[in-house]
Design a protein around this motif. Structure first.
Motif, PDB file in Angstrom:
ATOM      1  N   LEU A   1      60.794   1.823 -13.100  1.00  6.63           N
ATOM      2  CA  LEU A   1      59.555   2.281 -12.467  1.00  6.63           C
ATOM      3  C   LEU A   1      58.714   3.103 -13.433  1.00  6.63           C
ATOM      4  CD1 LEU A   1      60.743   3.299  -8.875  1.00  6.63           C
ATOM      5  CD2 LEU A   1      59.140   1.479  -9.458  1.00  6.63           C
ATOM      6  N   ALA A   2      59.354   3.975 -14.195  1.00 10.34           N
ATOM      7  CA  ALA A   2      58.638   4.789 -15.167  1.00 10.34           C
ATOM      8  C   ALA A   2      58.016   3.916 -16.246  1.00 10.34           C
ATOM      9  CB  ALA A   2      59.580   5.815 -15.794  1.00 10.34           C
ATOM     10  N   SER A   3      58.735   2.883 -16.677  1.00 12.62           N
ATOM     11  CA  SER A   3      58.215   1.970 -17.696  1.00 12.62           C
ATOM     12  C   SER A   3      57.056   1.145 -17.146  1.00 12.62           C
ATOM     13  CB  SER A   3      59.329   1.045 -18.189  1.00 12.62           C
ATOM     14  OG  SER A   3      60.373   1.782 -18.784  1.00 12.62           O
ATOM     15  N   LEU A   4      57.164   0.745 -15.884  1.00  3.66           N
ATOM     16  CA  LEU A   4      56.082  -0.018 -15.259  1.00  3.66           C
ATOM     17  C   LEU A   4      54.825   0.827 -15.105  1.00  3.66           C
ATOM     18  CD1 LEU A   4      55.096  -2.558 -13.703  1.00  3.66           C
ATOM     19  CD2 LEU A   4      56.063  -1.526 -11.633  1.00  3.66           C
ATOM     20  N   LEU A   5      54.995   2.030 -14.552  1.00  2.00           N
ATOM     21  CA  LEU A   5      53.843   2.896 -14.300  1.00  2.00           C
ATOM     22  C   LEU A   5      53.271   3.473 -15.586  1.00  2.00           C
ATOM     23  CD1 LEU A   5      55.280   4.749 -11.170  1.00  2.00           C
ATOM     24  CD2 LEU A   5      53.495   2.997 -11.184  1.00  2.00           C
ATOM     25  N   GLY A   6      54.129   3.648 -16.597  1.00  2.00           N
ATOM     26  CA  GLY A   6      53.671   4.195 -17.870  1.00  2.00           C
ATOM     27  C   GLY A   6      53.111   3.163 -18.818  1.00  2.00           C
TER      28      GLY A   6
ATOM     29  N   PHE B   1      55.684  21.343 -18.666  1.00  2.00           N
ATOM     30  CA  PHE B   1      56.344  20.393 -19.558  1.00  2.00           C
ATOM     31  C   PHE B   1      55.774  18.979 -19.439  1.00  2.00           C
ATOM     32  CE2 PHE B   1      59.502  23.743 -19.366  1.00  2.00           C
ATOM     33  CZ  PHE B   1      60.147  23.692 -20.585  1.00  2.00           C
ATOM     34  N   LEU B   2      54.809  18.761 -18.542  1.00  2.00           N
ATOM     35  CA  LEU B   2      54.448  17.415 -18.109  1.00  2.00           C
ATOM     36  C   LEU B   2      54.161  16.456 -19.260  1.00  2.00           C
ATOM     37  CD1 LEU B   2      54.068  15.703 -15.578  1.00  2.00           C
ATOM     38  CD2 LEU B   2      51.643  16.306 -15.612  1.00  2.00           C
ATOM     39  N   ILE B   3      53.404  16.876 -20.260  1.00  2.00           N
ATOM     40  CA  ILE B   3      53.010  15.950 -21.336  1.00  2.00           C
ATOM     41  C   ILE B   3      53.770  16.234 -22.633  1.00  2.00           C
ATOM     42  CG2 ILE B   3      50.728  15.507 -20.354  1.00  2.00           C
ATOM     43  CD1 ILE B   3      49.586  17.487 -22.410  1.00  2.00           C
ATOM     44  N   ALA B   4      54.854  16.990 -22.534  1.00  2.00           N
ATOM     45  CA  ALA B   4      55.645  17.311 -23.733  1.00  2.00           C
ATOM     46  C   ALA B   4      56.727  16.264 -23.939  1.00  2.00           C
ATOM     47  CB  ALA B   4      56.279  18.699 -23.587  1.00  2.00           C
TER      48      ALA B   4
ATOM     49  N   SER C   1      55.533   6.834 -19.894  1.00  2.00           N
ATOM     50  CA  SER C   1      56.843   6.692 -19.247  1.00  2.00           C
ATOM     51  C   SER C   1      57.533   8.041 -19.105  1.00  2.00           C
ATOM     52  CB  SER C   1      57.729   5.740 -20.062  1.00  2.00           C
ATOM     53  OG  SER C   1      57.157   4.453 -20.131  1.00  2.00           O
ATOM     54  N   ILE C   2      57.410   8.893 -20.128  1.00  2.00           N
ATOM     55  CA  ILE C   2      57.980  10.240 -20.065  1.00  2.00           C
ATOM     56  C   ILE C   2      57.394  11.013 -18.890  1.00  2.00           C
ATOM     57  CG2 ILE C   2      57.956  12.499 -21.214  1.00  2.00           C
ATOM     58  CD1 ILE C   2      58.281  10.989 -23.880  1.00  2.00           C
ATOM     59  N   ILE C   3      56.087  10.930 -18.722  1.00  2.00           N
ATOM     60  CA  ILE C   3      55.419  11.656 -17.641  1.00  2.00           C
ATOM     61  C   ILE C   3      55.948  11.196 -16.283  1.00  2.00           C
ATOM     62  CG2 ILE C   3      53.208  11.953 -16.441  1.00  2.00           C
ATOM     63  CD1 ILE C   3      51.880  11.932 -19.243  1.00  2.00           C
ATOM     64  N   TRP C   4      56.132   9.898 -16.108  1.00  2.00           N
ATOM     65  CA  TRP C   4      56.613   9.399 -14.816  1.00  2.00           C
ATOM     66  C   TRP C   4      58.074   9.761 -14.590  1.00  2.00           C
ATOM     67  CZ3 TRP C   4      54.084   8.314 -10.676  1.00  2.00           C
ATOM     68  CH2 TRP C   4      52.744   7.947 -10.775  1.00  2.00           C
ATOM     69  N   LEU C   5      58.894   9.714 -15.619  1.00  2.00           N
ATOM     70  CA  LEU C   5      60.273  10.179 -15.478  1.00  2.00           C
ATOM     71  C   LEU C   5      60.299  11.638 -15.029  1.00  2.00           C
ATOM     72  CD1 LEU C   5      61.883   8.609 -18.681  1.00  2.00           C
ATOM     73  CD2 LEU C   5      62.445   8.000 -16.317  1.00  2.00           C
TER      74      LEU C   5
ATOM     75  N   GLU D   1      66.412  21.668 -19.237  1.00  2.00           N
ATOM     76  CA  GLU D   1      67.230  20.488 -19.497  1.00  2.00           C
ATOM     77  C   GLU D   1      66.929  19.320 -18.555  1.00  2.00           C
ATOM     78  OE1 GLU D   1      68.687  19.516 -21.852  1.00  2.00           O
ATOM     79  OE2 GLU D   1      69.771  21.047 -22.928  1.00  2.00           O
ATOM     80  N   LEU D   2      66.571  19.601 -17.304  1.00  2.00           N
ATOM     81  CA  LEU D   2      66.290  18.501 -16.391  1.00  2.00           C
ATOM     82  C   LEU D   2      64.825  18.085 -16.477  1.00  2.00           C
ATOM     83  CD1 LEU D   2      68.481  19.338 -13.265  1.00  2.00           C
ATOM     84  CD2 LEU D   2      69.125  18.510 -15.530  1.00  2.00           C
ATOM     85  N   THR D   3      63.917  18.985 -16.137  1.00  2.00           N
ATOM     86  CA  THR D   3      62.494  18.640 -16.239  1.00  2.00           C
ATOM     87  C   THR D   3      62.076  18.446 -17.697  1.00  2.00           C
ATOM     88  OG1 THR D   3      62.004  19.907 -14.235  1.00  2.00           O
ATOM     89  CG2 THR D   3      60.158  19.357 -15.667  1.00  2.00           C
ATOM     90  N   GLY D   4      62.454  19.362 -18.564  1.00  2.00           N
ATOM     91  CA  GLY D   4      62.009  19.301 -19.949  1.00  2.00           C
ATOM     92  C   GLY D   4      62.595  18.140 -20.721  1.00  2.00           C
ATOM     93  N   ASN D   5      63.906  17.936 -20.590  1.00  2.00           N
ATOM     94  CA  ASN D   5      64.592  16.928 -21.405  1.00  2.00           C
ATOM     95  C   ASN D   5      65.018  15.696 -20.626  1.00  2.00           C
ATOM     96  OD1 ASN D   5      64.734  18.132 -24.173  1.00  2.00           O
ATOM     97  ND2 ASN D   5      65.554  19.825 -22.974  1.00  2.00           N
ATOM     98  N   LEU D   6      64.563  15.599 -19.385  1.00  2.00           N
ATOM     99  CA  LEU D   6      64.621  14.369 -18.592  1.00  2.00           C
ATOM    100  C   LEU D   6      66.032  13.899 -18.240  1.00  2.00           C
ATOM    101  CD1 LEU D   6      61.784  12.319 -20.376  1.00  2.00           C
ATOM    102  CD2 LEU D   6      61.615  13.787 -18.372  1.00  2.00           C
ATOM    103  N   HIS D   7      66.944  14.835 -18.058  1.00  2.00           N
ATOM    104  CA  HIS D   7      68.266  14.449 -17.586  1.00  2.00           C
ATOM    105  C   HIS D   7      68.235  14.321 -16.065  1.00  2.00           C
ATOM    106  CE1 HIS D   7      69.866  14.798 -21.553  1.00  2.00           C
ATOM    107  NE2 HIS D   7      69.420  16.022 -21.674  1.00  2.00           N
ATOM    108  N   PHE D   8      68.869  13.271 -15.557  1.00  2.00           N
ATOM    109  CA  PHE D   8      68.701  12.882 -14.158  1.00  2.00           C
ATOM    110  C   PHE D   8      69.713  13.515 -13.218  1.00  2.00           C
ATOM    111  CE2 PHE D   8      65.288  10.270 -15.199  1.00  2.00           C
ATOM    112  CZ  PHE D   8      64.761   9.694 -14.049  1.00  2.00           C
ATOM    113  N   GLU D   9      70.403  14.573 -13.673  1.00  2.00           N
ATOM    114  CA  GLU D   9      71.298  15.289 -12.766  1.00  2.00           C
ATOM    115  C   GLU D   9      70.551  15.782 -11.530  1.00  2.00           C
ATOM    116  OE1 GLU D   9      74.172  14.724 -15.825  1.00  2.00           O
ATOM    117  OE2 GLU D   9      72.013  15.008 -15.826  1.00  2.00           O
TER     118      GLU D   9
END
Length: 448
Positions: free
Chosen positions: A147-152, A73-76, A159-163, A204-212
């Motif tokens: 951090l994701a916004s800074l690194l991305g 899912f890394l670049i999706a 930013s998605i990739i870092w999240l 849902e977590l890795t794919g859709n970036l929910h931080f649970e």
């Protein structure tokens, strides 16, 4: 290599099939295509379960597969949720030195003063609901966004990739502490893969970036340290868990039996002080008003995939003639609070296995009485269930796919027949596990 392939032909075929299904989910699925959604979901649950069964004694293969499934899912771009636009928005505000709790994105646009470059694209992507309400993500979550916004950089995909990297790292941490806790409870260590290989968690977590998942990493670390009697470090991790998602707050009363009154009060004090320090940079009158009004919306405005609440809502229409969510939501929250206080006095909470079971059921009660149950909310009781003898959360994580039917409708209208089927199955399996056979004592029930 040839001998390895010959010995593992079927598991390898299942692994490759899972990869193909996840790739289709990540890069070739419109959420409006419910039939394809349902097919991929059901196929992944079946294949993942077979893969776990065949390789359950080889944790290295299972861990490798769990990581590879996530990396696919890394670049999706997330295809089931728009929340990541708001994550990046909040993160970029922080990088600009702006408190993200003070104004909504819509207020920035109405004033004509855009806070950073690229704001227009994020604003349009997040949708009117998110843009029109204050952020409700606690400070440590905001730090990950920044951090994701800074690194991305200025790239949304970056930013998605870092999240995603943060969430994958948290899952690896869950593997580390989960195995240790399972070992201490004299349970099969590879049970942690009932969580890590669950398609709901990966999608849902890795794919859709929910931080649970990040919240659960801190929570699981806190519970492990609690078992090791490292109270202060446990309180630190527990505070971090709350500072990612507020939901662990409801678990605090359950620790009284495990700690005893004196240590529990010290634990609560330490947790409170650490949380105050984390929230301190953002505190103001406007922060308090916006943050708590945003949380209140979940109890008085939003409705999705509910169970008991939908029955109460129907009764309200029959008796009062209108939607009584404004009264029912807070009342049900009160019932949850009282239920957890009653569970806190249970003798079984003195042992770690009993405490984990109580925490799981407190979350289950919360979800069954909630007005909104998004699929990723199931991550918390699903993880906790691997430390218990109960398996109904595995069934719920499968059946929750029926709630996604709403994504195929223009106005996200739910099919209440599908919701009924989901909860009839869940309640049926849960009641069978609780009442359908004798409550046999497992050796781990006595483990501390």
């Amino acid at each position: 290599m040839k001998n390895f392939i010959n010995l593992h032909k079927i598991p390898l075929l299942i692994f490759l099939s899972c990869c193909a299904f996840y790739l289709a989910f990540a890069y070739d699925l419109e959420r409006t295509d419910f039939f394809k959604f349902l097919t991929l979901w059901g196929g992944l649950f079946f294949l993942s379960w077979k893969f776990f069964q065949m390789q359950r004694y080889n944790w290295k293969i299972l861990l490798t597969a769990a990581i590879i499934f996530r990396l696919l899912f890394l670049i999706a771009a997330p295809n089931l949720s728009q929340d990541f636009f708001r994550f990046i928005w909040d993160g970029r505000l922080l990088l600009e030195g702006i408190n993200p709790y003070l104004m909504t994105p819509a207020e920035y646009f109405s004033s004509g003063d855009l806070p950073f470059s690229g704001a227009q694209e994020l604003y349009e992507g997040m949708g009117s609901l998110s843009a029109g309400n204050p952020t409700n993500y606690p400070p440590l979550n905001q730090l990950f966004f920044a951090l994701a916004s800074l690194l991305g950089g200025n790239s949304i995909l970056g930013s998605i990739i870092w999240l995603r990297i943060f969430i994958i790292a948290a899952d690896i941490g869950i593997f580390y502490f989960g195995r240790k806790l399972l070992r201490n409870l004299k349970l099969p260590e590879n049970n942690i893969f009932l969580y890590l290989l669950n398609p709901l968690i990966i999608i849902e977590l890795t794919g859709n970036l929910h931080f649970e998942g990040v919240m659960l990493f801190f929570l699981l670390a806190a519970l492990y340290l609690l078992q090791c009697q490292k109270w202060l470090f446990s309180a630190l991790f527990f505070s971090c868990s709350i500072a990612v998602k507020l939901i662990p707050l409801i678990f605090l009363p359950l620790l009284i039996r495990k700690l005893g009154w004196k240590k529990a009060l010290g634990y609560y004090a330490a947790t409170g002080i650490i949380l105050l320090l984390i929230f301190l940079p953002f505190l103001s009158g406007v922060f308090a008003e916006n943050f708590f009004s945003s949380i209140n919306l979940w109890f008085q405005k939003f409705e999705f995939n509910a169970s008991i609440y939908y029955l109460i809502r129907w009764i309200g229409y029959e008796v009062e003639g209108y939607n009584i969510i404004g009264y029912a939501g807070p009342a049900l929250a009160g019932v949850v609070f009282v239920s957890i206080l009653l569970m806190a006095i249970l003798e079984r909470n003195h042992k770690m296995r009993g405490l984990l079971t109580s925490i799981m059921f407190s979350m289950v009660i919360y979800l069954l009485l909630a007005t909104t149950v998004h699929p990723w909310y199931l991550a918390t009781p699903l993880l906790l269930s691997v430390f218990t003898r109960y398996k109904f959360m595995q069934v719920w994580s499968l059946m929750v796919v029926l709630s996604y039917f709403a994504y195929s409708q223009p106005d996200f209208e739910e099919n209440l027949w599908f919701i009924t089927v989901e909860y009839v199955v869940v309640f049926g399996v849960m009641f069978y596990e609780i009442f359908g056979h004798k409550n046999v004592k497992f050796p781990a029930d006595l483990a501390d």
